[in-house]
Design a protein around this motif. Sequence first.
Motif, PDB file in Angstrom:
ATOM      1  N   ASP A  99       1.018   2.549  -7.558  1.00 26.03           N
ATOM      2  CA  ASP A  99       1.372   2.091  -6.047  1.00 26.03           C
ATOM      3  C   ASP A  99       1.940   0.849  -5.812  1.00 26.03           C
ATOM      4  O   ASP A  99       1.764  -0.065  -6.320  1.00 26.03           O
ATOM      5  CB  ASP A  99       0.239   2.370  -5.138  1.00 26.03           C
ATOM      6  CG  ASP A  99      -0.407   3.811  -5.218  1.00 26.03           C
ATOM      7  OD1 ASP A  99       0.241   4.709  -5.494  1.00 26.03           O
ATOM      8  OD2 ASP A  99      -1.817   3.861  -5.023  1.00 26.03           O
ATOM      9  N   GLU A 131       6.457   4.217   1.533  1.00 27.22           N
ATOM     10  CA  GLU A 131       5.975   2.829   0.745  1.00 27.22           C
ATOM     11  C   GLU A 131       5.410   1.554   1.550  1.00 27.22           C
ATOM     12  O   GLU A 131       4.538   1.033   1.324  1.00 27.22           O
ATOM     13  CB  GLU A 131       7.042   2.433  -0.169  1.00 27.22           C
ATOM     14  CG  GLU A 131       7.465   3.666  -1.165  1.00 27.22           C
ATOM     15  CD  GLU A 131       6.435   3.877  -2.215  1.00 27.22           C
ATOM     16  OE1 GLU A 131       5.270   3.339  -2.169  1.00 27.22           O
ATOM     17  OE2 GLU A 131       6.912   4.839  -3.176  1.00 27.22           O
ATOM     18  N   GLU A 156       2.200   2.562   3.058  1.00 31.66           N
ATOM     19  CA  GLU A 156       0.909   2.279   1.887  1.00 31.66           C
ATOM     20  C   GLU A 156       0.734   0.965   1.873  1.00 31.66           C
ATOM     21  O   GLU A 156      -0.643   0.568   1.897  1.00 31.66           O
ATOM     22  CB  GLU A 156       1.572   3.031   0.694  1.00 31.66           C
ATOM     23  CG  GLU A 156       0.606   2.981  -0.400  1.00 31.66           C
ATOM     24  CD  GLU A 156       0.436   1.914  -1.379  1.00 31.66           C
ATOM     25  OE1 GLU A 156      -0.830   1.666  -1.998  1.00 31.66           O
ATOM     26  OE2 GLU A 156       1.498   1.318  -1.365  1.00 31.66           O
TER      27      GLU A 156
END
Length: 360
Positions: A90, A118, A121
């Motif tokens: 991640d 992204e 996140e």
Amino acid sequence: MSGTDGFDPDRVKCVVWDLDGTLWDEIAVESDTDALPTPRAGTLAAIDALAALGVLSSIASRSAPSVLERLEKAPALRSRFLAPQVSWQDKSESLRAIAKDLGIAVDALLLVDDSPYERAEVEALLPGVRTLAPEDVPALLAAFEGREVTPESRERVRRYRTEETRRAEGERFQGSREEFLRRCDMRLTVGAATPGEIPRALELAARTHRLNSSGLTPDRLRELAAAEGHELYTASMTDRFGEYGVIGAALVDRSAPGRWSVPLLALSCRVAGRGAAAAFLFRLMRRARERGVEEFRVTLRPTDANLEMRMLLRQAGLRRVDEPGDGASADSAVLGRSLHDELPEPPAWLRVTEREDAEA
């Protein structure tokens, strides 16, 4: 946090760039050859402009590690980035790794990524990190316009490169950590700030968080440093790998008889773990005692980031003694100790001199 509204450029020490769709248009792992996609000229220009302002750049890309191997073979491109991370993990984990490698707080990073997923996140798992889409980069550069650039800022990327060399040699060293630090031949020089060092002291006040006692603003620091009975001290450091430059600043208030008060003690996170913060503080205490001072005080504003500074002040024997003094905010405390007692010594691996001694 996304976008540039309310953006504080002083908090950003490193911009982290995605690769596919951000640094270049194509998807590198899908290339039929070992050649990397052609980077966007505007993005490279932005990276170079940030470097000239003392802002580092790194990479966080969810892609095959082989892309990083190819990047390592492109010196003109690789030289722009520090601590790059290319893997399938991640983005939040990559940012944590970058911050650890560079020795800076995670929320000193800013992510530029074309993927809304992204960015989301990172925003969810690292709420202190600001994220931008590639089209926001011109606004990012505009936010830095007019910012004073010190000599240390211009040298920052080169000095972090030196730090990479230093860290790599430390990892190869077979002895203890202390043995390696002794081998580095580190030297700290302390003295009253010269006019040319004042902008760097203001920068340290604004940009340091881990090793910052009070968070005094640059404007307030400038005002107090010019006030009667106050003096600004700086610390610079070198080792066998090169110069660190000015890495510490301390404002001393000598207006109360028999007492030195320090409304601000701030050091660069680049020297964390080397004993420089302790050596600077201990030298100031010793200098005060040599001048007949009986009590030494430091203003402390506890934050989530400055635990290391709080531990250092306790190690130095400082305990809460009074209400906030000049330059302190309402959530600050004043710590103090007598200088009649035995004073702590700097780490054995670090040679400390005063500027007058170094020039003699």
